[in-house]
Design a protein around this motif. Sequence first.
Motif, mmCIF file in Angstrom:
data_model
loop_
_atom_site.group_PDB
_atom_site.id
_atom_site.type_symbol
_atom_site.label_atom_id
_atom_site.label_comp_id
_atom_site.label_asym_id
_atom_site.label_seq_id
_atom_site.Cartn_x
_atom_site.Cartn_y
_atom_site.Cartn_z
ATOM 1 N N PRO A 1 0.654 -0.932 0.260
ATOM 2 C CA PRO A 1 -0.008 0.031 0.033
ATOM 3 C C PRO A 1 0.893 1.189 -0.144
ATOM 4 C CG PRO A 1 -0.767 -1.568 1.754
ATOM 5 C CD PRO A 1 0.614 -2.184 0.996
ATOM 6 N N ARG A 2 0.170 2.241 -0.456
ATOM 7 C CA ARG A 2 1.056 3.658 -0.719
ATOM 8 C C ARG A 2 1.692 3.993 0.667
ATOM 9 N NH1 ARG A 2 0.386 7.012 -4.629
ATOM 10 N NH2 ARG A 2 -1.876 6.146 -4.978
ATOM 11 N N MET A 3 0.834 3.755 1.597
ATOM 12 C CA MET A 3 1.254 4.548 3.124
ATOM 13 C C MET A 3 2.033 3.037 3.942
ATOM 14 S SD MET A 3 0.547 7.392 2.816
ATOM 15 C CE MET A 3 0.855 7.951 4.463
ATOM 16 N N GLU A 4 2.315 1.970 3.369
ATOM 17 C CA GLU A 4 2.994 1.083 3.913
ATOM 18 C C GLU A 4 4.498 0.770 3.074
ATOM 19 O OE1 GLU A 4 2.061 -0.885 6.539
ATOM 20 O OE2 GLU A 4 -0.085 -0.960 6.687
ATOM 21 N N PRO A 5 5.369 1.448 3.337
ATOM 22 C CA PRO A 5 6.684 1.527 2.677
ATOM 23 C C PRO A 5 7.634 0.242 3.427
ATOM 24 C CG PRO A 5 6.756 3.548 3.932
ATOM 25 C CD PRO A 5 5.224 3.015 3.840
ATOM 26 N N GLU A 6 7.090 0.002 4.718
ATOM 27 C CA GLU A 6 8.100 -0.899 5.302
ATOM 28 C C GLU A 6 7.620 -2.306 4.703
ATOM 29 O OE1 GLU A 6 6.453 1.736 7.478
ATOM 30 O OE2 GLU A 6 4.641 0.813 6.681
ATOM 31 N N VAL B 1 10.337 -4.981 3.355
ATOM 32 C CA VAL B 1 10.233 -6.726 3.741
ATOM 33 C C VAL B 1 10.490 -7.332 2.398
ATOM 34 C CG1 VAL B 1 8.872 -8.287 4.581
ATOM 35 C CG2 VAL B 1 9.386 -6.185 5.905
ATOM 36 N N GLN B 2 9.766 -7.116 1.543
ATOM 37 C CA GLN B 2 9.786 -7.830 0.151
ATOM 38 C C GLN B 2 11.055 -7.699 -0.648
ATOM 39 O OE1 GLN B 2 5.740 -8.633 -1.895
ATOM 40 N NE2 GLN B 2 5.343 -6.893 -0.814
ATOM 41 N N HIS B 3 11.598 -6.433 -0.550
ATOM 42 C CA HIS B 3 12.842 -6.190 -1.181
ATOM 43 C C HIS B 3 14.013 -6.878 -0.557
ATOM 44 C CE1 HIS B 3 16.158 -3.761 -3.069
ATOM 45 N NE2 HIS B 3 16.757 -3.685 -1.745
ATOM 46 N N ALA C 1 16.441 -12.781 6.820
ATOM 47 C CA ALA C 1 16.499 -11.320 6.470
ATOM 48 C C ALA C 1 15.928 -10.982 8.013
ATOM 49 C CB ALA C 1 15.395 -10.814 5.656
ATOM 50 N N VAL C 2 16.644 -9.891 8.547
ATOM 51 C CA VAL C 2 16.230 -9.181 9.870
ATOM 52 C C VAL C 2 16.060 -7.890 9.789
ATOM 53 C CG1 VAL C 2 16.876 -8.943 12.435
ATOM 54 C CG2 VAL C 2 17.947 -10.767 10.968
ATOM 55 N N TRP D 1 11.332 -8.093 12.685
ATOM 56 C CA TRP D 1 10.880 -9.331 11.834
ATOM 57 C C TRP D 1 12.116 -10.109 11.049
ATOM 58 C CZ3 TRP D 1 6.065 -7.806 8.344
ATOM 59 C CH2 TRP D 1 5.218 -7.164 9.305
ATOM 60 N N LEU D 2 11.845 -11.149 11.591
ATOM 61 C CA LEU D 2 12.735 -12.200 10.920
ATOM 62 C C LEU D 2 12.019 -13.188 10.057
ATOM 63 C CD1 LEU D 2 13.677 -11.388 14.108
ATOM 64 C CD2 LEU D 2 15.395 -13.442 13.623
ATOM 65 N N LEU D 3 12.628 -13.054 8.928
ATOM 66 C CA LEU D 3 12.168 -13.753 7.660
ATOM 67 C C LEU D 3 12.834 -14.754 6.861
ATOM 68 C CD1 LEU D 3 11.563 -10.372 7.285
ATOM 69 C CD2 LEU D 3 9.426 -11.208 6.338
ATOM 70 N N ARG D 4 12.547 -15.576 6.252
ATOM 71 C CA ARG D 4 13.456 -16.420 5.563
ATOM 72 C C ARG D 4 12.842 -16.523 4.015
ATOM 73 N NH1 ARG D 4 17.708 -18.907 7.854
ATOM 74 N NH2 ARG D 4 17.550 -19.460 10.161
ATOM 75 N N HIS D 5 13.717 -16.709 3.021
ATOM 76 C CA HIS D 5 13.193 -17.224 1.755
ATOM 77 C C HIS D 5 12.635 -18.621 1.733
ATOM 78 C CE1 HIS D 5 13.072 -17.918 -2.483
ATOM 79 N NE2 HIS D 5 13.358 -16.694 -2.728
ATOM 80 N N PRO D 6 11.490 -18.785 1.495
ATOM 81 C CA PRO D 6 11.128 -19.965 1.675
ATOM 82 C C PRO D 6 11.704 -21.174 1.058
ATOM 83 C CG PRO D 6 9.202 -18.557 0.914
ATOM 84 C CD PRO D 6 10.484 -17.775 0.820
#
Length: 629
Positions: free
Chosen positions: A262-267, A271-273, A284-285, A324-329
């Motif tokens: 969304p326009r107002m959700e740059p975070e 995260v996707q970048h 990704a941390v 947020w801790l994320l992993r490439h699936p």
Amino acid sequence: MPEDATVTAADIARLAGVGRAAVSNWRRRHPDFPRPVGGTVASPTFSLAEITAWLRTQGKLNEVPLEEDVWQRLRGMAADEAHLGVVVGEAGDQLRGTRPMTVEGLRELAEAWGAQEAFEFLVGRHLEVHARRGETTPPEIAALMAGLLDPGTGAVLDPACGTGALLREAQSAQSGQSAQSARSVRWLLGQEQDPGLAHIARTRLEFAGDQGVEIRMGDSLRDDAFSGNTADAVLCDPPFHHRHWGHEELTADPRWEYGLPPRMEPELAWVQHALAHLHPGGLAVVLMPPAAAGRRSGRRIRAQLLRRGALRAVVALSDSYHLWLLRHPGTTASPNGVLMVEGADAEGVTRLWSDFQTKPDLDEPGLGRVVPVIDLLDDEVDLTPGRHLATAGGPQTAERYLQTRDRLAALVNGLGKLIPGVEPQPEPRELPVTSLAELARIGALSLLQGPTGREPDAAGSGRPLLTTEDVIEGRRPSGRVVEAGRVAEAGQAGTGEPWIITRSGDVVVTAAARHFAARVVEQDGALLGPHLWLVRVDASVLDPHYLAGILRSTANVRSASGATTGSRVDPRRAQVPRPPLDEQRRLGVVFRRVQELEYALRGSVALGSEMAQLLADGVAQGHLLPEDH
């Protein structure tokens, strides 16, 4: 010194060794104080030449410190404040020896402080100048983020690297590991929109380690300099307050695998970048604003992150920061739950994340637990940890309440033993009185002031450093200095303000007006922090506990703090009555006991607050009832 160099009120305060309030007083009370030559009404700038001349005339400055002289030369070389970062970066190249040394005084500063420490000083000053234009990652959070990297991480990317703080922590995290679990970071990759910050980041990283370093310039979202490249890990503290991030021109960007942000959700774009630049299974941390966990506009993307197994943990660090801790699936099976953490310190967060890798049903009441993905996929998809940990605690809360109650009762019962026994005297005794300055002159003690241009590093590894707050609160050294540089003994100060090593028996005095305190050091080895004085006594002449106690007298607080509000504390003005040494020692025992009483009373207040909170939690959870129920 460049004739057109300018200084701020903060710079003037450093030159004279006073607080900002004192500079404001000078401007009001001295008609001959130099007029501003630039800046704004709220933040004026002054001619450095005029200021140094005025300070010397007033007897407030003998010589401009070398580091201040070099810094002001660099400011004079910059076309404007926006160009200052480039100038600092080029000074770093000179310090590293990759370009000729042209800044006057820079070579001498490097010889006095060391090239890397000199550059870190300049970087710190640059960040102060630009404090309102951008925020830096809190050092303790940067250290935590880097400490969460997987063992064996080879390449780390920061797509919004600023001055390279997160990538530097990745270097430090590697060096602090055991041989078995060391992170073999070989490449440090970064992108930064500001040319000056990008230059600084590259130089800092090249100074600090032997890894490959590649820092590219540009806006990572609009102009991805690492498009098509992936890394083992991404560390990122994105500029999520910037709402004009390119929503319109990036609607069809292939990075938005989990949905158009969304326009107002740059975070959610950042995260996707980050995910787009990870190898399969890479980590990704990302530092996030707490609101991103629950905004309704982002629920679809949050749901996709959960369904596809990308989001692995959400950690509430404070009211201002989540991780947020994320992993490439990748191709491995995704866990069925997400780790939610709140209320844990850095060590606890690291341990919980490590345990989560082998305990998919982890549950530590009051700190963290694994929440099934299916329980999170409701209409709101709210990932705020507190919502999912609210029912945790239970019997542990009741047990902690009883433990805290018993500790408080024991502490209160022991307070009476700490009240010292003293006898009133019908007539005050006349004793010889000597100032600290005179005692230093005759060799009864040594006096040394802590460094004014240095600040502690992030908590964690490094040499312990005693801070002003430690002296006031009576606690162990809480500061840390990773690169201590030169050190000196009391009475041996030299060029470059070496760190001072404290010894058991030293008296340390705060140097901040309205917060006067003195205490005796109990253990050797801590460094003397900024805004502190060290008094090292000859034990055959003075008892240190007696001296620390007498320095706290109202008369000495007033004399040491000076006559004007905001002036420096200077313990050399303090007056010390000198009874016989055996009497000093008896009084020293009394002063020591009353200080222990003071610390115990503070501890009882803290325990009382903790007990009240545990009582409220225990009653709300149904685990505590009155004893006569």
